[in-house]
Design a protein around this motif. Structure first.
Motif: not given
Length: 573
Positions: A292-294, A350-351, A266-267, A68-70
């Protein structure tokens, strides 16, 4: 358990006008009305009909958080921020934004363990500060999701064109007569959103497996960018021209506010709480672990981009593909275009999972039409909410350019995370510990005032001595509050934020600080949106929830009085 009788949906126009005449009374009754976590988990959840299927495990959540973030962060904001705002120090901007996101994720995690429902920030704020605050946050989260997904889908077209060696504008249709920024129709972006919408309507687990596969390939692709960037690039590009921070410390902080858009994903993990087999153990690992990973990957990839080419030669749109082409690796530019397209698909998946679940739970609360809350019994997915938001996202992606909406997305995200941090302090020290609310509300007011004072002094470049005064006062009042107001240790819960209230205080300060770094047009657009959603609440939401909550009577209330739905009003000073 008490059953809940559904609210009649046929309301005549004359009845609606009569309802409007009672608006002040209904606002007083509903704005601060809250549910308990038990009611949110049971009675309210039943309004969706079927339950969502619990099939996800901790590794699914980490993959969903990373996916979702990357795609959003690296491929949408990095080139823009490095070229115009932060320069080569964009990686420092990511570190600052990552720290703020980590602190906010800790607050989210405690709430998600206590209230494992699909509503995310909407549910957390509704059980703490009341219906209107929860609704306001939920509406902003939905706007953030829809706009960011539309922007990311348009970026997908950019990278896909670079993957096949085409000019992005050749895949878009320019329409004369439309306003600049809205005049290039992007049909590939619309097709992608509609395809993912149909996928999400089918099954959450299969969508999660698809995301997991794409995320694995995405991480391999990221490794290629990092290794190639450091191998082929040069460290002198970090300091030439203009040094590491050509736009100064202010540029770094302004960049942090913009790249905060990168951490939206993440949310959405917390919105999957109703579909997790063991939410108390899996949610902390999934939310905190993915952040943390992202953050680490963001910093390394941003550094590799600035190693490859000087910041003033970075392309604002397809930055990584163009960077490899400029160093003579045209084949790598095509690979990057293909990998970026894959990452963007994963982040969109994901979003769009998260946005549908937010709308579903808001529908359960009757703040939007209740048909949006229905869960399909065969697929276990919020089918109506998924289709509705998919169409909204596709419509915006067809017209709107990225630069128009990126700042308003950041301001909405930061506002919601700010509210969640405040809610955690209030819940821990008032609702759980049974302290008088006046002390905590006064502390939160002073904390926010000092954060605004510090941030505005920094932005307006006032005398240097003002900054330590505000900073020192924040530290002092936090230490005094921790000493004077006792907090009960919740031994029955498996996870809670350590060292309270300091992590939540730091989250409040950073969110306020980053908000003040945004440009004035962002606040103007946000103000228009805030007025619109408030007007919708006054004209529709408050009357709908009044009928649903104040006039409904549970069929089993007489025989089971212990399950009667009660309301808790926030005590005022």
């Amino acid at each position: 358990m008490a059953t809940i009788r559904s609210t009649p949906t046929n309301v005549s126009f004359s009845n609606y006008l009569q309802s409007l005449s009672q608006t002040p009374h209904r606002l007083r009754k509903r704005m601060l009305a809250t549910w308990t976590p038990d009611q949110e988990l049971n009675q309210v959840r039943l309004r969706s009909g079927a339950d969502m299927m619990r099939k996800l495990k901790w590794y699914d959540l980490i993959a969903l958080g990373i996916g979702g973030m990357l795609g959003v962060g690296v491929f949408v904001t990095t080139g823009l921020v490095a070229h115009q705002i932060s320069g080569p120090s964009v990686f420092i901007s990511y570190i600052i934004a990552g720290i703020s996101a980590l602190l906010s994720s800790l607050c989210y995690t405690e709430f998600s363990v206590q209230i494992p429902v699909a509503g995310g920030a909407f549910s957390y704020l509704r059980v703490t500060f009341g219906e209107f605050v929860g609704y306001f946050a939920g509406a902003n989260i939905l706007m953030e999701y829809v706009l960011s997904n539309a922007a990311v889908a348009r970026t997908f077209t950019e990278y896909l064109c670079h993957a096949v060696g085409e000019n992005p504008n050749s895949w878009r249709f320019e329409v004369d007569g439309l306003v600049e920024g809205y005049n290039k129709l992007d049909f590939p972006a619309v097709a992608l959103i509609l395809l993912l919408t149909l996928c999400l309507c089918h099954s959450t687990k299969e969508s999660s497996v698809l995301n997991l596969v794409m995320t694995v390939f995405h991480l391999i692709f990221f490794g290629f960018i990092i290794i190639a960037g450091f191998y082929k690039g040069s460290a002198k590009n970090l300091v030439e021209p203009g040094g590491l921070a050509p736009f100064g410390v202010k540029g770094i902080l302004d960049g942090a506010a913009t790249v905060y858009f990168s951490y939206i994903g993440y949310d959405s993990v917390s919105t999957m709480a109703e579909e997790i087999r063991n939410p108390a153990k899996s949610l902390p690992v999934g939310i905190v672990g993915s952040v943390l990973i992202v953050t680490g990957l963001y910093c390394l990839v941003a550094l590799s981009l600035c190693f490859l080419v000087p910041y003033n030669m970075i392309d604002k749109d397809a930055s990584f593909s163009v960077a490899f082409q400029k160093i003579g690796w045209k084949w790598a530019g095509n690979v990057v275009g293909a990998g970026a397209s894959l990452g963007i698909v994963a982040s969109l998946l994901v979003a769009m999972l998260g946005q549908a679940r937010y709308l579903c739970v808001i529908g359960r609360a009757r703040l939007v039409p209740s048909w949006l809350a229905k869960v399909n019994p065969s697929t276990g997915t919020p089918l109506n909410a998924t289709l509705f938001l998919g169409l909204c996202t596709a419509s915006i992606a067809l017209f709107t350019e990225l630069h128009i909406i990126i700042d308003i997305i950041s301001i909405s995200t930061l506002l919601v995370f700010y509210l969640v941090a405040n809610a955690l302090i209030y819940r821990r020290y008032v609702i759980v510990s049974h302290n008088p609310p006046s002390q905590t509300l006064l502390f939160l007011f002073l904390l926010s005032s000092c954060s605004i004072g510090f941030s505005m002094s920094w932005k307006l470049e006032e005398q240097w001595w003002v900054l330590p005064v505000f900073g020192g006062f924040m530290i002092t009042i936090t230490a005094f509050f921790q000493y004077m107001v006792p907090s009960i240790c919740q031994t029955n819960e498996e996870w809670s934020v350590p060292f309270m209230p300091w992590p939540a205080v730091a989250s409040i300060f950073l969110n306020v600080f980053l908000v003040t770094s945004l440009k004035i047009p962002s606040f103007q657009r946000f103000g228009i949106w805030a007025c619109l959603i408030t007007l919708f609440y006054v004209l529709y939401g408050v009357h709908s929830t009044y009928r649903a909550e104040e006039m409904e009577v549970g069929v089993g209330d007489i025989s089971h009085p212990s399950t009667q739905q009660s309301k808790l009003d926030i005590q005022l000073l």
